[in-house]
Design a protein around this motif. Structure first.
Motif, PDB file in Angstrom:
ATOM      1  N   ILE A   6      34.608  45.257  37.994  1.00 12.62           N
ATOM      2  CA  ILE A   6      34.010  43.933  38.048  1.00 12.62           C
ATOM      3  C   ILE A   6      32.674  43.726  37.394  1.00 12.62           C
ATOM      4  O   ILE A   6      31.797  44.850  38.137  1.00 12.62           O
ATOM      5  CB  ILE A   6      33.903  42.957  39.240  1.00 12.62           C
ATOM      6  CG1 ILE A   6      35.357  42.902  40.025  1.00 12.62           C
ATOM      7  CG2 ILE A   6      33.282  41.910  39.112  1.00 12.62           C
ATOM      8  CD1 ILE A   6      35.258  43.081  41.637  1.00 12.62           C
ATOM      9  N   VAL A  21      36.451  41.119  34.556  1.00 13.85           N
ATOM     10  CA  VAL A  21      37.231  42.358  35.513  1.00 13.85           C
ATOM     11  C   VAL A  21      38.106  43.136  34.354  1.00 13.85           C
ATOM     12  O   VAL A  21      38.855  42.571  33.765  1.00 13.85           O
ATOM     13  CB  VAL A  21      38.220  41.554  36.482  1.00 13.85           C
ATOM     14  CG1 VAL A  21      39.033  42.766  37.178  1.00 13.85           C
ATOM     15  CG2 VAL A  21      37.487  40.637  37.615  1.00 13.85           C
ATOM     16  N   ARG A  22      37.828  44.604  34.314  1.00 10.57           N
ATOM     17  CA  ARG A  22      38.237  45.265  33.318  1.00 10.57           C
ATOM     18  C   ARG A  22      38.368  44.556  32.064  1.00 10.57           C
ATOM     19  O   ARG A  22      39.492  44.893  31.166  1.00 10.57           O
ATOM     20  CB  ARG A  22      39.694  45.639  33.820  1.00 10.57           C
ATOM     21  CG  ARG A  22      39.806  46.386  35.070  1.00 10.57           C
ATOM     22  CD  ARG A  22      40.840  47.052  35.575  1.00 10.57           C
ATOM     23  NE  ARG A  22      40.939  47.716  36.625  1.00 10.57           N
ATOM     24  CZ  ARG A  22      41.149  47.281  37.949  1.00 10.57           C
ATOM     25  NH1 ARG A  22      41.331  46.201  38.170  1.00 10.57           N
ATOM     26  NH2 ARG A  22      41.070  48.276  39.005  1.00 10.57           N
ATOM     27  N   LEU A  39      37.177  35.593  41.407  1.00 11.15           N
ATOM     28  CA  LEU A  39      37.704  37.033  41.812  1.00 11.15           C
ATOM     29  C   LEU A  39      39.045  36.672  42.735  1.00 11.15           C
ATOM     30  O   LEU A  39      39.963  37.297  42.615  1.00 11.15           O
ATOM     31  CB  LEU A  39      36.902  37.686  42.491  1.00 11.15           C
ATOM     32  CG  LEU A  39      35.672  38.155  41.594  1.00 11.15           C
ATOM     33  CD1 LEU A  39      34.831  39.017  42.330  1.00 11.15           C
ATOM     34  CD2 LEU A  39      36.202  39.022  40.337  1.00 11.15           C
ATOM     35  N   TRP A  56      32.542  48.422  43.326  1.00  5.32           N
ATOM     36  CA  TRP A  56      33.442  47.164  42.645  1.00  5.32           C
ATOM     37  C   TRP A  56      32.701  46.372  41.530  1.00  5.32           C
ATOM     38  O   TRP A  56      33.408  45.931  40.531  1.00  5.32           O
ATOM     39  CB  TRP A  56      33.504  46.172  43.752  1.00  5.32           C
ATOM     40  CG  TRP A  56      35.140  47.079  44.704  1.00  5.32           C
ATOM     41  CD1 TRP A  56      34.943  47.810  45.722  1.00  5.32           C
ATOM     42  CD2 TRP A  56      36.227  46.895  44.350  1.00  5.32           C
ATOM     43  NE1 TRP A  56      36.237  47.984  46.177  1.00  5.32           N
ATOM     44  CE2 TRP A  56      37.190  47.266  45.390  1.00  5.32           C
ATOM     45  CE3 TRP A  56      37.123  46.015  43.494  1.00  5.32           C
ATOM     46  CZ2 TRP A  56      38.561  47.420  45.310  1.00  5.32           C
ATOM     47  CZ3 TRP A  56      38.591  45.992  43.382  1.00  5.32           C
ATOM     48  CH2 TRP A  56      39.014  46.724  44.266  1.00  5.32           C
TER      49      TRP A  56
END
Length: 70
Positions: A6, A21-22, A39, A56
């Motif tokens: 993230i 995210v990615r 998220l 994260w």
């Protein structure tokens, strides 16, 4: 590539921070609550506890948890 999946990107000139995210853009957050909601929608129901976990979340540019214009 960042090791954290993230990424909360630097504040934009008009305020808010892009959240990915990615590499997939989830949205433009104006608060931690926005990040948590993005998220949660992405399948991380316990996202609030992840915001300060560097494994994260990577906060780029500016200070973590600040969304004001750069």
């Amino acid at each position: 590539m960042d090791s954290a999946p993230i990424v909360v990107h630097p504040p934009t000139g008009s305020g808010g921070r892009r959240v990915t995210v990615r590499g997939e853009i989830l949205g433009l957050a104006h608060s931690d609550a926005d990040v948590v909601e993005f998220l949660r929608r992405a399948g991380l129901p316990d996202a609030e506890g992840l915001l300060d976990d560097s494994a994260w979340v990577k906060w780029r540019g500016g200070r973590a948890h600040h969304y004001e214009a750069a």
